[in-house]
Design an enzyme around this catalytic site. Structure first.
Site, PDB file in Angstrom:
ATOM      1  N   SER A  61      -0.646 -35.303  -0.425  1.00 43.49           N
ATOM      2  CA  SER A  61      -0.485 -34.583  -1.692  1.00 43.49           C
ATOM      3  C   SER A  61       0.052 -33.169  -1.484  1.00 43.49           C
ATOM      4  O   SER A  61      -0.142 -32.554  -0.434  1.00 43.49           O
ATOM      5  CB  SER A  61      -1.835 -34.489  -2.418  1.00 43.49           C
ATOM      6  OG  SER A  61      -2.386 -35.772  -2.626  1.00 43.49           O
TER       7      SER A  61
HETATM    8  N1  SAH Z   1      -5.789 -37.388   0.092  1.00 42.31           N
HETATM    9  C1  SAH Z   1      -4.591 -37.908   0.713  1.00 42.31           C
HETATM   10  C2  SAH Z   1      -3.588 -38.378  -0.305  1.00 42.31           C
HETATM   11  C3  SAH Z   1      -3.189 -39.785  -0.004  1.00 42.31           C
HETATM   12  S1  SAH Z   1      -2.263 -40.603  -1.270  1.00 42.31           S
HETATM   13  C4  SAH Z   1      -3.997 -36.888   1.665  1.00 42.31           C
HETATM   14  O1  SAH Z   1      -4.456 -35.746   1.650  1.00 42.31           O
HETATM   15  O2  SAH Z   1      -3.112 -37.240   2.455  1.00 42.31           O
HETATM   16  C5  SAH Z   1      -3.467 -41.705  -1.912  1.00 42.31           C
HETATM   17  C6  SAH Z   1      -4.029 -42.751  -0.980  1.00 42.31           C
HETATM   18  O3  SAH Z   1      -4.887 -43.588  -1.775  1.00 42.31           O
HETATM   19  C7  SAH Z   1      -3.016 -43.703  -0.339  1.00 42.31           C
HETATM   20  O4  SAH Z   1      -3.132 -43.624   1.053  1.00 42.31           O
HETATM   21  C8  SAH Z   1      -3.429 -45.083  -0.859  1.00 42.31           C
HETATM   22  O5  SAH Z   1      -3.275 -46.118   0.102  1.00 42.31           O
HETATM   23  C9  SAH Z   1      -4.881 -44.880  -1.197  1.00 42.31           C
HETATM   24  N2  SAH Z   1      -5.466 -45.804  -2.166  1.00 42.31           N
HETATM   25  C10 SAH Z   1      -4.903 -46.337  -3.286  1.00 42.31           C
HETATM   26  N3  SAH Z   1      -5.793 -47.150  -3.917  1.00 42.31           N
HETATM   27  C11 SAH Z   1      -6.939 -47.116  -3.169  1.00 42.31           C
HETATM   28  C12 SAH Z   1      -8.226 -47.739  -3.295  1.00 42.31           C
HETATM   29  N4  SAH Z   1      -8.528 -48.556  -4.311  1.00 42.31           N
HETATM   30  N5  SAH Z   1      -9.158 -47.459  -2.365  1.00 42.31           N
HETATM   31  C13 SAH Z   1      -8.884 -46.650  -1.313  1.00 42.31           C
HETATM   32  N6  SAH Z   1      -7.690 -46.042  -1.133  1.00 42.31           N
HETATM   33  C14 SAH Z   1      -6.734 -46.267  -2.058  1.00 42.31           C
END
Ligand code: SAH
Length: 216
Positions: A61
């Site tokens: 993000s």
């Molecule tokens: N907080 C992260 C942002 C990652 S983007 C950072 O700082 O890098 C969001 C993430 O949510 C993705 O990796 C995606 O695979 C995950 N995601 C989507 N749906 C999900 C679910 N139901 N449970 C766990 N992870 C999920």
């Protein structure tokens, strides 16, 4: 510019300018080496004012969105926090600096494994990376004082509300696939209090209480 100077300028230009004032949050983000969480090929863009691609078609993000989310959780240091969507592990590292214990769930095994390795290399001992469907929360360690969801769903997962402590805060992007609002829910003695923190754009929350697949 060295990496800490890049972070100080990120804080000034991207966060303070947009009215993120919580000094604990700003200090935490000065301390977390964001460049260690981005793909090596994007090293030079690590402190840019945007999200960046990571593996599995996901993103790390934008710094401002991490700051906005984390500030809205109002952490003092003693909290037990749940994060949904570990991704690179960057936001989990920021949360780990601000709370007592952090559980973070990722649905892609490959992302969870590399995030856990990165967090261990950086000596974050209070973050626990789990693999699974975060829309179901993590009942075994509930209730949580704060829950942050880093992927956008069509509605607020009931399971997450059920796992929110009295006085607890939940921050989650809700909307359609293209645009969402970042919502904060606070559990008060009078019931759930909801407010919008503004328009955002996140990758989809895929799971039982989210979208059924990743198609846009
Ligand atoms: N907080 C992260 C942002 C990652 S983007 C950072 O700082 O890098 C969001 C993430 O949510 C993705 O990796 C995606 O695979 C995950 N995601 C989507 N749906 C999900 C679910 N139901 N449970 C766990 N992870 C999920």
């Amino acid at each position: 510019m060295d990496r800490e100077a890049e972070r100080r300028s990120m804080i000034r230009e991207q966060l303070e300018r947009r009215n993120i004032r919580d000094t604990r949050v700003l200090d935490a983000m000065v301390n977390v080496p964001r460049h260690r969480f981005v793909p090596e090929s994007l090293d030079q863009q690590a402190y840019a004012d945007n999200a960046l691609p990571i593996a599995e078609n996901q993103t790390i993000s934008q710094p401002y969105i991490v700051a906005l989310t984390v500030a809205a959780l109002q952490l003092e240091g003693h909290e037990r926090v749940l994060e949904i969507g570990t991704g690179s592990g960057y936001a989990a590292a920021v949360l780990a600096q601000l709370a007592a214990e952090v559980w973070t769930i990722e649905r892609y095994r490959s992302l969870a494994v590399s995030a856990a390795q990165r967090l261990a290399d950086l000596d974050y001992t209070n973050v626990h990376v789990m693999i699974g469907d975060g829309t179901q929360g993590l009942p075994e360690h509930a209730p949580y004082d704060a829950i942050a969801v880093a992927a956008a769903g069509p509605h607020i997962p009931r399971s997450l509300l059920d796992q929110l402590a009295d006085g607890g805060r939940l921050v989650i992007p809700i909307g359609n696939r293209d645009e969402q609002r970042l919502i904060r829910i606070v559990r008060t003695p009078q019931g759930l209090h909801e407010e919008s923190l503004g328009p955002v754009r996140f990758v989809p929350l895929v799971g039982r209480e989210g979208w059924q697949d990743e198609q846009a």
